[in-house]
Design a protein around this motif. Structure first.
Motif, PDB file in Angstrom:
ATOM      1  N   SER A   1      20.042  -4.157   8.150  1.00 26.87           N
ATOM      2  CA  SER A   1      20.554  -3.084   9.011  1.00 26.87           C
ATOM      3  C   SER A   1      22.049  -3.243   9.246  1.00 26.87           C
ATOM      4  N   THR A   2      22.469  -4.475   9.490  1.00 26.34           N
ATOM      5  CA  THR A   2      23.903  -4.737   9.658  1.00 26.34           C
ATOM      6  C   THR A   2      24.646  -4.441   8.360  1.00 26.34           C
ATOM      7  N   ALA A   3      24.103  -4.903   7.243  1.00 25.82           N
ATOM      8  CA  ALA A   3      24.744  -4.673   5.944  1.00 25.82           C
ATOM      9  C   ALA A   3      24.872  -3.176   5.661  1.00 25.82           C
ATOM     10  N   ALA A   4      23.832  -2.421   5.962  1.00 20.84           N
ATOM     11  CA  ALA A   4      23.881  -0.969   5.730  1.00 20.84           C
ATOM     12  C   ALA A   4      25.009  -0.336   6.536  1.00 20.84           C
ATOM     13  N   GLU A   5      25.144  -0.775   7.776  1.00 19.19           N
ATOM     14  CA  GLU A   5      26.212  -0.255   8.629  1.00 19.19           C
ATOM     15  C   GLU A   5      27.589  -0.618   8.056  1.00 19.19           C
ATOM     16  N   VAL A   6      27.754  -1.857   7.647  1.00 20.31           N
ATOM     17  CA  VAL A   6      29.040  -2.309   7.119  1.00 20.31           C
ATOM     18  C   VAL A   6      29.401  -1.543   5.845  1.00 20.31           C
ATOM     19  N   TRP A   7      28.461  -1.470   4.895  1.00 20.70           N
ATOM     20  CA  TRP A   7      28.766  -0.791   3.629  1.00 20.70           C
ATOM     21  C   TRP A   7      29.113   0.683   3.853  1.00 20.70           C
ATOM     22  N   THR A   8      28.307   1.367   4.671  1.00 21.76           N
ATOM     23  CA  THR A   8      28.583   2.800   4.877  1.00 21.76           C
ATOM     24  C   THR A   8      29.842   3.004   5.708  1.00 21.76           C
ATOM     25  N   ASP A   9      30.132   2.093   6.648  1.00 22.71           N
ATOM     26  CA  ASP A   9      31.391   2.196   7.402  1.00 22.71           C
ATOM     27  C   ASP A   9      32.596   2.099   6.482  1.00 22.71           C
ATOM     28  N   HIS A  10      32.462   1.351   5.394  1.00 20.31           N
ATOM     29  CA  HIS A  10      33.584   1.166   4.466  1.00 20.31           C
ATOM     30  C   HIS A  10      33.572   2.166   3.306  1.00 20.31           C
ATOM     31  N   GLY A  11      32.631   3.115   3.294  1.00 16.89           N
ATOM     32  CA  GLY A  11      32.689   4.204   2.332  1.00 16.89           C
ATOM     33  C   GLY A  11      31.557   4.335   1.345  1.00 16.89           C
ATOM     34  N   ALA A  12      30.552   3.454   1.381  1.00 18.86           N
ATOM     35  CA  ALA A  12      29.402   3.637   0.491  1.00 18.86           C
ATOM     36  C   ALA A  12      28.723   4.961   0.815  1.00 18.86           C
ATOM     37  N   LEU A  13      28.240   5.635  -0.213  1.00 17.90           N
ATOM     38  CA  LEU A  13      27.561   6.919  -0.011  1.00 17.90           C
ATOM     39  C   LEU A  13      26.176   6.739   0.597  1.00 17.90           C
ATOM     40  N   SER A  14      25.476   5.692   0.159  1.00 10.51           N
ATOM     41  CA  SER A  14      24.136   5.431   0.681  1.00 10.51           C
ATOM     42  C   SER A  14      23.803   3.957   0.516  1.00 10.51           C
ATOM     43  N   TYR A  15      22.827   3.514   1.300  1.00  9.72           N
ATOM     44  CA  TYR A  15      22.385   2.114   1.273  1.00  9.72           C
ATOM     45  C   TYR A  15      20.894   2.139   1.546  1.00  9.72           C
ATOM     46  N   LEU A  16      20.101   1.574   0.647  1.00  7.05           N
ATOM     47  CA  LEU A  16      18.649   1.608   0.814  1.00  7.05           C
ATOM     48  C   LEU A  16      18.059   0.250   0.450  1.00  7.05           C
ATOM     49  N   GLU A  17      17.140  -0.216   1.272  1.00  9.31           N
ATOM     50  CA  GLU A  17      16.389  -1.438   0.978  1.00  9.31           C
ATOM     51  C   GLU A  17      14.913  -1.106   1.150  1.00  9.31           C
ATOM     52  N   ALA A  18      14.082  -1.623   0.250  1.00  7.97           N
ATOM     53  CA  ALA A  18      12.653  -1.325   0.272  1.00  7.97           C
ATOM     54  C   ALA A  18      11.851  -2.597  -0.014  1.00  7.97           C
ATOM     55  N   VAL A  19      10.750  -2.765   0.716  1.00  9.83           N
ATOM     56  CA  VAL A  19       9.873  -3.928   0.548  1.00  9.83           C
ATOM     57  C   VAL A  19       8.765  -3.567  -0.435  1.00  9.83           C
ATOM     58  N   ALA A  20       8.480  -4.502  -1.346  1.00 11.76           N
ATOM     59  CA  ALA A  20       7.459  -4.278  -2.374  1.00 11.76           C
ATOM     60  C   ALA A  20       6.114  -3.918  -1.752  1.00 11.76           C
ATOM     61  N   ASP A  21       5.488  -2.916  -2.334  1.00  9.28           N
ATOM     62  CA  ASP A  21       4.176  -2.462  -1.889  1.00  9.28           C
ATOM     63  C   ASP A  21       3.188  -2.451  -3.053  1.00  9.28           C
ATOM     64  N   ASP A  22       3.695  -2.158  -4.247  1.00  8.62           N
ATOM     65  CA  ASP A  22       2.842  -2.062  -5.435  1.00  8.62           C
ATOM     66  C   ASP A  22       3.598  -2.640  -6.626  1.00  8.62           C
ATOM     67  N   VAL A  23       3.738  -3.962  -6.651  1.00 13.70           N
ATOM     68  CA  VAL A  23       4.471  -4.637  -7.723  1.00 13.70           C
ATOM     69  C   VAL A  23       3.627  -5.797  -8.259  1.00 13.70           C
ATOM     70  N   PRO A  24       2.754  -5.506  -9.191  1.00  9.89           N
ATOM     71  CA  PRO A  24       1.879  -6.556  -9.723  1.00  9.89           C
ATOM     72  C   PRO A  24       2.673  -7.656 -10.423  1.00  9.89           C
ATOM     73  N   TYR A  25       2.117  -8.832 -10.405  1.00  6.89           N
ATOM     74  CA  TYR A  25       2.700  -9.984 -11.086  1.00  6.89           C
ATOM     75  C   TYR A  25       2.375  -9.842 -12.565  1.00  6.89           C
ATOM     76  N   GLY A  26       3.373  -9.550 -13.373  1.00 10.92           N
ATOM     77  CA  GLY A  26       3.154  -9.293 -14.794  1.00 10.92           C
ATOM     78  C   GLY A  26       2.937 -10.547 -15.615  1.00 10.92           C
ATOM     79  N   GLU A  27       2.362 -10.363 -16.790  1.00  9.84           N
ATOM     80  CA  GLU A  27       2.131 -11.495 -17.686  1.00  9.84           C
ATOM     81  C   GLU A  27       3.433 -12.019 -18.274  1.00  9.84           C
ATOM     82  N   LEU A  28       4.374 -11.119 -18.585  1.00  8.77           N
ATOM     83  CA  LEU A  28       5.655 -11.531 -19.155  1.00  8.77           C
ATOM     84  C   LEU A  28       6.826 -11.234 -18.227  1.00  8.77           C
ATOM     85  N   THR A  29       6.845 -10.025 -17.683  1.00  3.90           N
ATOM     86  CA  THR A  29       7.941  -9.630 -16.795  1.00  3.90           C
ATOM     87  C   THR A  29       7.390  -8.866 -15.609  1.00  3.90           C
TER      88      THR A  29
END
Length: 117
Positions: free
Chosen positions: A24-52
């Motif tokens: 939340s602090t980082a989002a405020e700092v980046w947008t205060d300095h001119g970033a257009l958008s800032y988004l962070e998301a927590v994994a909900d559906d990310v299976p552990y792959g066999e290779l990647t």
């Protein structure tokens, strides 16, 4: 077309609230300095792959969750200027050892947009 910084990190589940506060602090700092958008998301559906997979990429442990994030900027030049200001901003000064994630396992990079809708 916007320029994009993207990153993924593994966050201990018991430190997720600490991470959200930092994000939340980082989002405020980046947008205060001119970033257009800032988004962070927590994994909900990310299976552990066999290779990647997202969990494999950051060597996520059983007690960690993957966070995927991106920041958009008007251009690469703007990104470089904004990030210089962000790195000098005292709101993000902290002891790296106190961060709620292992920065050594963070994956990040800058990307030129090819499709925007």
């Amino acid at each position: 077309m916007p320029y994009v910084d993207g990153f993924i990190v593994a966050v201990p589940k018991d430190r997720l609230d600490d991470y959200k506060a930092l994000a939340s602090t980082a989002a405020e700092v980046w947008t205060d300095h001119g970033a257009l958008s800032y988004l962070e998301a927590v994994a909900d559906d990310v299976p552990y792959g066999e290779l990647t997979s997202f969990p494999r990429a950051v060597m996520a442990k059983e007690e960690e969750v993957v966070v995927f994030a991106w920041i958009t900027y008007p251009s690469r030049q703007a990104r470089d200027e904004i990030n210089a200001k962000v790195m000098a901003d005292p709101r993000l000064n902290c002891d790296p050892a106190s961060l709620p994630f292992d920065g050594k396992r963070m994956i990040y990079g800058g990307f030129e947009s090819i499709v925007v809708r």
